[in-house]
Design a protein around this motif. Structure first.
Motif, mmCIF file in Angstrom:
data_model
loop_
_atom_site.group_PDB
_atom_site.id
_atom_site.type_symbol
_atom_site.label_atom_id
_atom_site.label_comp_id
_atom_site.label_asym_id
_atom_site.label_seq_id
_atom_site.Cartn_x
_atom_site.Cartn_y
_atom_site.Cartn_z
ATOM 1 N N VAL A 7 0.847 -1.199 0.000
ATOM 2 C CA VAL A 7 0.000 0.000 0.000
ATOM 3 C C VAL A 7 0.879 1.243 0.000
ATOM 4 C CG1 VAL A 7 -1.785 1.273 1.271
ATOM 5 C CG2 VAL A 7 -1.758 -1.252 1.316
ATOM 6 N N THR A 10 -0.130 6.947 1.576
ATOM 7 C CA THR A 10 -0.490 7.411 2.916
ATOM 8 C C THR A 10 0.765 7.829 3.662
ATOM 9 O OG1 THR A 10 -1.404 6.708 5.040
ATOM 10 C CG2 THR A 10 -0.434 4.999 3.679
ATOM 11 N N GLU A 21 -5.163 8.338 6.068
ATOM 12 C CA GLU A 21 -4.497 7.575 7.118
ATOM 13 C C GLU A 21 -5.517 6.855 8.008
ATOM 14 O OE1 GLU A 21 -1.838 10.108 5.178
ATOM 15 O OE2 GLU A 21 -3.701 10.717 6.177
ATOM 16 N N CYS A 24 -6.903 3.866 6.055
ATOM 17 C CA CYS A 24 -5.985 2.726 5.987
ATOM 18 C C CYS A 24 -5.856 2.026 7.338
ATOM 19 C CB CYS A 24 -4.614 3.199 5.504
ATOM 20 S SG CYS A 24 -4.588 3.765 3.789
ATOM 21 N N TYR A 28 -7.032 -2.058 6.722
ATOM 22 C CA TYR A 28 -6.076 -3.145 6.474
ATOM 23 C C TYR A 28 -5.995 -4.182 7.588
ATOM 24 C CZ TYR A 28 -5.024 -0.642 2.267
ATOM 25 O OH TYR A 28 -5.156 -0.028 1.046
ATOM 26 N N VAL A 41 1.957 -1.769 4.532
ATOM 27 C CA VAL A 41 1.645 -0.358 4.323
ATOM 28 C C VAL A 41 2.946 0.434 4.396
ATOM 29 C CG1 VAL A 41 0.472 1.688 5.240
ATOM 30 C CG2 VAL A 41 -0.695 -0.537 5.227
ATOM 31 N N VAL A 58 -0.744 -6.068 10.209
ATOM 32 C CA VAL A 58 -0.316 -5.361 8.997
ATOM 33 C C VAL A 58 1.163 -5.004 9.123
ATOM 34 C CG1 VAL A 58 -0.688 -3.353 7.525
ATOM 35 C CG2 VAL A 58 -2.624 -4.418 8.694
ATOM 36 N N LEU A 60 4.440 -2.858 8.443
ATOM 37 C CA LEU A 60 4.670 -1.436 8.211
ATOM 38 C C LEU A 60 6.119 -1.224 7.782
ATOM 39 C CD1 LEU A 60 2.930 -0.044 11.436
ATOM 40 C CD2 LEU A 60 1.887 -0.499 9.202
#
Length: 369
Positions: A7, A10, A21, A24, A28, A41, A58, A60
């Motif tokens: 992703v 953002t 933001e 998301c 997610y 993300v 998720v 990051l």
């Protein structure tokens, strides 16, 4: 489907201010939980404290970014695109037209691109001619080269069909979670922090930039002469002449409270005790702040722009965009009204439904040759 999804578009999650933001952060984790997807993300390093992390399943990844309002999104999106190509992502999900410029490159490398169109950012007054040209080009390329396109309002769906002939867009709204409140003692603590009393203030939430129309609200509040306080929740990402002047004006008006950016239970506590919510924007996609206010049953006064009208609230909720006197008149009549049940509206903005709809879009993208 075991394809990896990366992703971009953002500033990052969690708890980074902004509509995209918030979108998301809500979406997610649900997709990971419900469908066991591998989702990363990408974030912009100046906005998050991590290089790599995990948030509710998720992944990051923070990547370098410049803090320049015109170049930040395009340059970070290019870096994130190269990262997605290197990581062999099955799907790249891009948010916002500022990141749309990279979609032809992803298309060239054979990536399946899902694009979510949040708003017509080129309508924002803060942008100069070059920035507006770039944003319009990002929108154009997103419509031309994306495998699948998601829009967040019926207004935007019709507009993309009219402008680009993109008739296959998927209408998937923004969502809102049920209110999450701490106990009453904690709520009282947050109210005391800003010297507030329950149902004795009006609230507006947004970034301190021109398109949010907060200067119109300040003038309307002054004209109205009402005694309830006006709480402005938010700030600017970068100090601008507009944000500097806005805060200066706010400090000169008796009864205006500036809280800065708020999130989580503090934001919800301040929302929950307000009398009225105001959204004076010149430009929006589908405003999450409005949906949050509706989840707290707050009477709402909002500008009559097409994106806000797409929520289909009663006509007396809307004021003429940019007209401080009309807004002042609305404020006088709106305060001290009973709380409102928006249940019939909010059923369309359920994040579980939105996650299901987004998953089906991913499936369609994978199946396309």
């Amino acid at each position: 489907m075991k394809e990896s999804i990366i992703v971009l578009g953002t500033r990052g999650i969690p708890n980074v201010p902004g509509g995209v933001e918030s979108h998301c952060q809500a979406l997610y984790p649900l997709l990971v939980k419900k469908y066991d997807l591998d989702i990363t993300v990408t974030a912009r390093k100046p906005y998050v404290p991590y290089t790599e992390s995990v948030y509710e399943g998720v992944k990051l990844k923070a990547l370098p970014a410049v803090t320049n309002k015109s170049l930040e999104a395009p340059l970070h999106s290019l870096i994130a695109t190269l990262y997605a190509i290197k990581e062999k992502a099955g799907i790249v999900h891009i948010h916002a037209i500022g990141s749309g410029l990279v979609i032809p490159l992803l298309h060239f490398f054979g990536k399946k691109v899902v694009f979510t169109h949040h708003s017509q950012n080129y309508d924002h007054q803060k942008w100069g001619k070059l920035a507006k040209f770039i944003l319009r080009l990002g929108e154009k390329w997103a419509m031309k080269y994306s495998t699948e396109v998601i829009v967040i309002s019926d207004f935007m769906q019709n507009l993309m069909n009219e402008k680009y002939g993109r008739s296959d867009t998927h209408l998937i709204f923004n969502g809102v979670n049920p209110p999450q409140l701490p106990d009453q003692s904690k709520i009282n603590e947050y109210l005391s922090k800003y010297d507030l009393e329950p149902r004795d203030y009006i609230i507006a939430v947004g970034r301190f930039s021109q398109e949010k129309g907060l200067d119109v609200l300040l003038e309307a509040y002054r004209l109205s002469g009402i005694k309830k306080k006006l709480v402005l929740v938010g700030d600017s990402d970068h100090v601008t002449e507009y944000s500097y002047q806005l805060k200066g004006t706010a400090r000169e008006i008796n009864g205006v409270v500036l809280t800065g950016f708020l999130s989580g239970e503090e934001l919800h506590s301040i929302f929950s005790q307000a009398d009225t919510f105001v959204l004076p924007s010149y430009s929006e996609g589908l405003p999450i702040a409005l949906l949050e206010a509706m989840s707290f049953s707050l009477p709402a006064i909002i500008s009559d722009i097409p994106a806000n009208k797409a929520v289909h609230l009663p006509d007396d909720c809307y004021f003429k965009c940019g007209d401080s006197q009309d807004l002042a008149d609305k404020l006088v009549t709106a305060i001290d009204q009973p709380l409102i049940s928006y249940a019939e509206y909010l059923e369309y903005y359920d994040w579980n439904l939105i996650a299901e709809q987004t998953y089906h879009v991913y499936q369609q993208a994978i199946m396309k040759k």
